[in-house]
Design a protein around this motif. Structure first.
Motif: not given
Length: 162
Positions: A149-152, A31-32, A113-115, A107-109
């Motif tokens: 997540v809310w912001m993304l 992720f990093y 979800k995975t994390l 992709l970030l979302l």
């Protein structure tokens, strides 16, 4: 006296926690790395905002990597440090070059979800083992991530420029 005995934790149950934390560590490392790539490569509308946001997110991910590795050490195990091993065990996969902001956010979302799913499993396993420290650590991660997540999601309606 053994460390886990002093902590009042069951060795077998701690093994399950360490296994889950090890996968989380691998996911956070990939992720990093993906966030660094987004920071370097995303272009277009919202560049200035997202460029700074990716930096904020990868700095946060780096801190989480360290906290997870230290928790694994506190539980009497050794954290993995080889990126080749992370790539084998991580659920999050390398992104490659992503230059479209909307694609990066999508992709970030998926990564979140995975994390979040992994962290909820860790909370269950750690709760069963009465490992309140791990529960607290991961609960703090969730609190931050749910806000992110809310912001993304709020910005994910942007379209890619051709």
């Amino acid at each position: 006296m053994k460390r886990l005995e002093v902590l009042g934790l069951n060795e077998k149950k701690v093994e399950n926690i360490v296994n889950e934390l090890s996968v989380l560590l691998a996911d956070l490392q990939v992720f990093y790395s993906n966030l660094r790539g987004f920071h370097w490569n995303v272009k277009g509308h919202g560049f200035f905002v997202m460029h700074s946001k990716y930096e904020e997110l990868y700095n946060d991910a780096a801190e989480k990597v360290d906290e997870v590795a230290e928790r694994i050490l506190q539980l009497g195990s050794n954290p993995e440090s080889r990126f080749s091993a992370y790539l084998q065990s991580a659920e999050i996969k390398e992104a490659g070059v992503v230059s479209c902001s909307k694609e990066a956010v999508d992709l970030l979302l998926g990564y979140y979800k995975t994390l979040i799913a992994r962290e909820r499993r860790i909370i269950e396993v750690a709760s069963d083992a009465h490992d309140d420290t791990t529960v607290s650590l991961v609960s703090d991660f969730l609190k931050e991530q749910e806000k992110t997540v809310w912001m993304l999601v709020a910005v994910s309606s942007q379209n890619c420029a051709e």
